[in-house]
Design a protein around this motif. Structure first.
Motif, PDB file in Angstrom:
ATOM      1  N   PRO A  69       0.833  -1.229   0.000  1.00  0.00           N
ATOM      2  CA  PRO A  69       0.000   0.000   0.000  1.00  0.00           C
ATOM      3  C   PRO A  69       0.858   1.267   0.000  1.00  0.00           C
ATOM      4  N   THR A  70       0.271   2.340  -0.452  1.00  0.00           N
ATOM      5  CA  THR A  70       1.005   3.603  -0.565  1.00  0.00           C
ATOM      6  C   THR A  70       1.405   4.170   0.775  1.00  0.00           C
ATOM      7  N   ASN A  71       0.724   3.773   1.849  1.00  0.00           N
ATOM      8  CA  ASN A  71       1.064   4.318   3.165  1.00  0.00           C
ATOM      9  C   ASN A  71       2.234   3.589   3.815  1.00  0.00           C
ATOM     10  N   PHE A  72       2.835   2.601   3.126  1.00  0.00           N
ATOM     11  CA  PHE A  72       3.996   1.892   3.675  1.00  0.00           C
ATOM     12  C   PHE A  72       5.231   2.779   3.552  1.00  0.00           C
ATOM     13  N   PRO A 253      -4.209  -3.864  12.033  1.00  0.00           N
ATOM     14  CA  PRO A 253      -5.409  -3.735  11.202  1.00  0.00           C
ATOM     15  C   PRO A 253      -5.146  -3.050   9.862  1.00  0.00           C
ATOM     16  N   HIS A 254      -4.086  -2.202   9.765  1.00  0.00           N
ATOM     17  CA  HIS A 254      -3.860  -1.466   8.520  1.00  0.00           C
ATOM     18  C   HIS A 254      -3.064  -2.274   7.493  1.00  0.00           C
ATOM     19  N   ILE A 255      -2.669  -3.490   7.878  1.00  0.00           N
ATOM     20  CA  ILE A 255      -1.929  -4.343   6.947  1.00  0.00           C
ATOM     21  C   ILE A 255      -2.934  -5.107   6.090  1.00  0.00           C
ATOM     22  N   PRO A 256      -2.862  -5.022   4.757  1.00  0.00           N
ATOM     23  CA  PRO A 256      -3.804  -5.764   3.901  1.00  0.00           C
ATOM     24  C   PRO A 256      -3.514  -7.267   3.979  1.00  0.00           C
ATOM     25  N   PRO A 257      -4.525  -8.095   3.769  1.00  0.00           N
ATOM     26  CA  PRO A 257      -4.296  -9.555   3.863  1.00  0.00           C
ATOM     27  C   PRO A 257      -3.354 -10.071   2.780  1.00  0.00           C
ATOM     28  N   LEU A 258      -3.441  -9.528   1.593  1.00  0.00           N
ATOM     29  CA  LEU A 258      -2.598  -9.987   0.483  1.00  0.00           C
ATOM     30  C   LEU A 258      -2.060  -8.785  -0.275  1.00  0.00           C
ATOM     31  N   ILE A 259      -0.810  -8.911  -0.739  1.00  0.00           N
ATOM     32  CA  ILE A 259      -0.227  -7.879  -1.596  1.00  0.00           C
ATOM     33  C   ILE A 259       0.314  -8.553  -2.856  1.00  0.00           C
ATOM     34  N   PRO A 260       0.184  -7.896  -4.005  1.00  0.00           N
ATOM     35  CA  PRO A 260       0.681  -8.504  -5.252  1.00  0.00           C
ATOM     36  C   PRO A 260       2.208  -8.377  -5.345  1.00  0.00           C
ATOM     37  N   CYS A 261       2.825  -9.433  -5.883  1.00  0.00           N
ATOM     38  CA  CYS A 261       4.278  -9.454  -6.084  1.00  0.00           C
ATOM     39  C   CYS A 261       4.589 -10.001  -7.478  1.00  0.00           C
ATOM     40  N   LYS A 262       5.772  -9.627  -7.957  1.00  0.00           N
ATOM     41  CA  LYS A 262       6.212 -10.091  -9.279  1.00  0.00           C
ATOM     42  C   LYS A 262       7.651 -10.581  -9.167  1.00  0.00           C
TER      43      LYS A 262
END
Length: 382
Positions: A69-72, A253-262
């Motif tokens: 996320p952009t807030n990281f 709570p602000h951590i998303p469950p999944l993040i896309p990776c390549k």
């Protein structure tokens, strides 16, 4: 003594081979050219490709690129990359909405698996080197020396026959004695021929050679199947969803469950696997051909030495089933033909013999050398 007799003596003296040098033992080739090519390709190619993979890894730095996320913050983004690279687990959901995980660890260990492939490909050559090469080296050294010595004995026999013929008052009597000696095998030098006959009944070298090719064929097929498995399972998945909600971040709570990776290195690994698999598939017929060489005799070499007296391994039909040590030795004699000095000279004599008009009057190199020594062109007809 006439000029022709003097020339004949010099010719027969020059026909003698010099004593073998000590470097012959070091110069023997204990691998066939095709086997050597297979060793360089099957072992060297994966080592070359794995070096390219490691060079790509060291030069590119991170092997994965995640999109948090952009807030990281910067440190959080670096932590996400590290965590996803360490886990390499793809999280998804099936049609019913249940969570499904898929491990991509095969991509992580792929460069190291190429090192394992290179080691496996080298095992058949270690087997040949330590189980068969010492005995083969001794056999080749003995047979090459004996073939050259048999040639020298034949030349010396010609010299002796020439002197006897010159001293004989009855040429007809000389040829009768010559024919009787041939029929009763007085010209026989049985050590080499009996040694080759014994090798016909031995199967150690041929067993190790076949085992070596079978192992190489097995490892080639296993590597190709392994690469096919990688392509079907993970080599079409350059993007995956990673979960970083583990450990201390699990309750955030602000951590998303999944993040896309390549995967950054994905195309490089695809190219490496396709190159290795294509080359190995092309090498499989070469390995099969090497094994099939043992299914037929190489009679060209022994047929040249049939010109020597009492060397009739072929004419007495002693060459039966080709799956024995003698056939393996003949293949390696062909590979070491440069060390066999007498073969070139006998081959030249054989070519001259084929061009001779009265072929029925020349049976062995003894006859041809006798002809060159200035004796009668044809034997007396009875």
């Amino acid at each position: 003594m006439s000029l022709s007799h003097t020339a004949a003596e010099y010719m027969l003296s020059d026909a003698l081979l010099p004593d073998p040098s000590s470097s012959r033992a070091k110069g023997l080739r204990l691998e066939l050219p095709s086997d050597r090519m297979l060793k360089f390709v099957t072992v060297g190619l994966p080592l070359c490709l794995v070096s390219l993979a490691f060079a790509r890894e060291f030069s590119a730095g991170s092997q994965i690129s995640c999109f948090p996320p952009t807030n990281f913050t910067g440190k959080q983004s670096a932590y996400a990359d590290t965590a996803c690279w360490d886990s390499l687990i793809h999280h998804s959901f099936d049609a019913e909405g249940h969570a499904v995980t898929k491990s991509l660890w095969a991509l992580k260990v792929f460069p190291y698996s190429l090192l394992v492939v290179a080691v496996l490909m080298y095992l058949p050559y270690l087997l040949w080197r330590y189980a068969a090469a010492p005995a083969l080296h001794s056999d080749l050294l003995f047979i090459i020396d004996e073939l050259d010595k048999s040639y020298n004995r034949s030349v010396r026999l010609v010299q002796h026959m020439r002197k006897v013929q010159q001293a004989s008052a009855e040429p007809e009597r000389f040829w009768e004695e010559y024919e009787r000696a041939r029929q009763e095998r007085y010209f026989e030098f049985p050590l080499l021929e009996r040694y080759l006959t014994c090798k016909q009944h031995a199967h150690t070298l041929v067993f190790i050679y076949i085992l070596r090719n079978l192992l190489l064929l097995l490892f080639l097929a296993a590597t190709c199947l392994y690469l096919v498995f990688l392509h079907l399972n993970v080599f079409f998945q350059d993007e995956f969803s990673c979960s970083i909600k583990t450990g201390l971040l699990q309750a955030e709570p602000h951590i998303p469950p999944l993040i896309p990776c390549k995967l950054v290195f994905f195309s490089v690994f695809q190219l490496i696997s396709l190159s290795l698999g294509s080359v190995y598939i092309l090498l499989i017929p070469v390995v099969i051909y090497n094994g099939l060489q043992l299914c037929q005799w190489d009679k060209g070499l022994l047929s040249i030495y049939e010109m020597l007296p009492a060397f009739d391994l072929l004419s007495r039909r002693m060459l039966t089933c080709p799956l024995n040590d003698l056939n393996v030795i003949l293949l390696f004699l062909r590979a070491n033909i440069s060390e066999l000095t007498s073969f070139g000279r006998l081959n030249a004599v054989s070519a001259l013999r084929e061009a001779t008009a009265n072929k029925e009057d020349i049976d062995t190199v003894i006859d041809f050398m006798t002809l060159l020594a200035g004796l009668e062109t044809t034997k007396p007809k009875h």
